[in-house]
Enzyme design. Structure first.
Site, PDB file in Angstrom:
ATOM      1  CG  ASN B 393      37.565  43.735  25.192  1.00  0.00           C
ATOM      2  OD1 ASN B 393      38.016  42.955  24.576  1.00  0.00           O
ATOM      3  ND2 ASN B 393      36.906  44.000  26.344  1.00  0.00           N
ATOM      4  CG  ASP B 394      33.045  44.036  23.299  1.00  0.00           C
ATOM      5  OD1 ASP B 394      33.700  43.084  24.001  1.00  0.00           O
ATOM      6  OD2 ASP B 394      32.280  44.916  23.809  1.00  0.00           O
ATOM      7  CB  VAL B 395      35.976  46.170  17.587  1.00  0.00           C
ATOM      8  CG1 VAL B 395      34.730  47.084  17.922  1.00  0.00           C
ATOM      9  CG2 VAL B 395      37.161  46.756  17.906  1.00  0.00           C
ATOM     10  CB  ALA B 434      29.523  42.607  24.314  1.00  0.00           C
TER      11      ALA B 434
END
Lengths: 102, 464
Positions: B393-395, B434
């Site tokens: 997700n965040d990446v 995050a």
């Protein structure tokens, strides 16, 4: 004036940090997990100290606290040595190249 | 065996350990490297036995304990699933830390055995080295235990913070220096025990404020600590194998920590001081609910991929949780039969430890030359038809490039939004670790696949 042996050990230590720095940067990122498990295994060479502690000055079956702590440390380090190397081996065996005939 | 001869053998095993790490520069040489490591260890242990010379009845106990530990270790190594590697490594770090503590305590109680003087008048240098080894070992031990509990999910992955935490930790660190000084000037064992207690406490307090997504940094950092602990004991024992190894492991862990921090665009101190995920969550919850997303099912996904000519897979921690790596490889095999080019893109901090995704893909028989790192593959997204994001997700969050307000701004991300279409396998719209929303979910060319990663992948395979 004689140089203290400590200075020699310190030299080994500092130079090894540099070796470690260059060697580890050359490790391919896909092998970072095996790198961690194998560094785990080799840092358990601390077992050398544990064996000395375990065998220090005992005669017969009288063990000092120092001996017993040594025995415990031997077990812990051995878990790491066998576990660390074997799991690294297991992982590395999985890394395969693409088969040519595909 | 003379002391000089055994010192030479210890040096040889130190060199073999260097070769063991050197072997990891490529998968072809890595197995040989591991063999060098085993050889180095065997030499070190054999030499230790030979140099003691006179074998008392203690020897049998040493062998028994060695065997017990070895069997447990071997059993764990064969049984552990690859998805649990982060926990395993954290657990192993704690053992290195604890054995360093035990050896240091044992040397403190019986210094004659190690040529360090006699109780009450231990050599000053040895006492300092011993204190450093014991303190770092204790920090490694308690820190790794917390990391292990967090990774296992026994302890919540969210950061635990309290007021005055940093001040308290700083005071504890100062007290370690003070206790070492007192120990050296008085030789009183009370200060040694206090030193150990404070160190255990620091390790514990250092790791509890660090959140789940920062675990790659924590594990690398503890790896480094375990090395420094070993080196400290190496100085006490005047053993070059231990000094060399400690330095190698210490710098290895430090470099990995650096790579992981860079992968998140955060400074090391930022991670260590903690409290990242907790603060941001509240700000993003507001506008999340009423933005439209396109969601699809396995048939839609299969249709998209069947008509693609190239697909890039982006795996993340969610894949590990769902154990979806084998199902994923089957899907890829089916795609390849349809002459679709498939590659894998791995973000440096995907998963819970450095290289975690690579190991899982290797386990599922994915050839390592189809797996690429972020810098190698990021330009290819623009030419690819489909990006298949599974458990990451965040990446992939484009906010890292476009939104200076975002907490992950500046973090290197995979440019999946440049693909013609993006498939997102996810269980829900919930934000990643995050704690921020991912704009990618709401883009025109994104199709959300809400399901368990493994089930969805299997479904897609059936539909291709």
């Amino acid at each position: 004036m004689e140089i203290d042996p400590f200075i020699f050990r310190l030299s080994i230590f500092i130079l090894s940090i540099f070796i470690g720095y260059y060697v580890v940067w050359s490790v391919t990122p896909s092998l970072h997990t095996p790198l961690m498990s194998v560094t785990n295994a080799i840092s358990s060479v601390i077992i050398v100290g544990a064996i000395i502690a375990g065998l220090a000055g005992n005669s017969g079956n009288d063990f000092t606290i120092s001996n017993i702590l040594g025995f415990l440390a031997i077990s812990l380090a051995a878990v790491n040595i066998f576990g660390g190397f074997l799991v690294t081996q297991r992982m590395l065996q999985m890394y395969k190249k693409k088969k040519k005939d595909k | 065996m003379s002391a000089n001869l055994s010192a030479i053998f210890y040096l040889i095993s130190g060199v073999l350990f260097i070769l063991a790490l050197r072997g990891l520069s490529s998968p072809e040489t890595s197995r040989q490297g591991n063999f060098f490591g085993i050889l180095g260890m065997t030499i070190a242990i054999t030499v230790t036995f030979l140099s003691i010379g006179s074998f008392s009845s203690g020897l049998i106990y040493v062998l028994i304990f060695l065997l017990i530990g070895g069997l447990i270790g071997a059993f764990i190594a064969y049984k552990i699933p690859m998805t649990a590697m982060p926990e395993l490594v954290a657990g192993f770090h704690s053992l290195v830390g604890l054995s360093a503590v035990l050896v240091a305590v044992s040397a403190f109680l019986n210094p004659e055995a190690f040529n360090l003087g006699s109780p009450g008048s231990i050599k000053l240098a040895s006492l300092i080295e011993m204190s450093i080894g014991a303190a770092v070992g204790a920090i490694t031990f308690s820190g790794s235990i917390i990391a292990f509990l967090k990774l296992q999910g026994i302890m919540s992955g969210s950061p635990i913070t309290f007021r005055g935490q940093h001040l308290f930790n700083a005071l504890l660190l100062i007290s370690i220096v003070a206790l070492t000084y007192l120990l050296c000037s008085t030789q009183s064992s009370n200060f040694f025990w206090m030193l150990l207690m404070v160190s255990f406490l620091i390790g514990f307090l250092l790791i509890i404020p660090i959140g789940g997504a920062d675990m790659p940094v924590v594990i690398s950092m503890l790896n480094s600590y375990s090395g420094w602990a070993a080196a400290g004991i190496g100085f006490t024992l005047e053993n070059s194998a231990l000094i060399i190894t400690g330095a190698l492991v210490g710098s290895s862990g430090a470099i990995l920590s650096y790579i992981m921090c860079k992968g998140m665009n955060r400074s090391f101190f930022n991670v260590i001081l903690g409290g990242f995920g907790a603060t941001e969550q509240a700000t993003s919850l507001g506008d999340k609910e009423h933005r439209p997303v396109k969601s699809g099912n396995a048939e839609d996904a299969a249709f998209l991929m069947k008509n693609a000519s190239s697909v890039i897979i982006v795996p993340g921690y969610g894949m590990a949780v769902a154990q979806a790596q084998h199902a994923l490889r089957e899907m890829v095999d089916t795609l390849k039969k349809n002459d679709i080019k498939v590659t894998y893109a791995i973000h440096p901090v995907a998963g819970r430890m450095p290289g975690h995704m690579n190991v899982l893909l290797a386990e599922a028989n994915v050839p390592y030359d189809e797996v690429f790192e972020l810098e190698e593959i990021n330009n290819d997204f623009a030419n690819a038809d489909v990006a298949f994001v599974i458990g990451a997700n965040d990446v992939t969050n484009p906010a890292a490039k476009s939104d200076p307000q975002s907490p992950i701004y500046g973090m290197p991300v995979l440019d999946v939004e440049k693909c013609k279409s993006v498939l997102f396998v996810k269980r829900s719209l919930s934000p990643g670790y995050a704690g921020i929303d991912n704009d990618l979910f709401y883009k025109e060319n994104t199709l959300m696949l809400f399901a368990d990663a493994k089930k969805m992948t299997e479904e897609i395979t059936k539909n291709i």
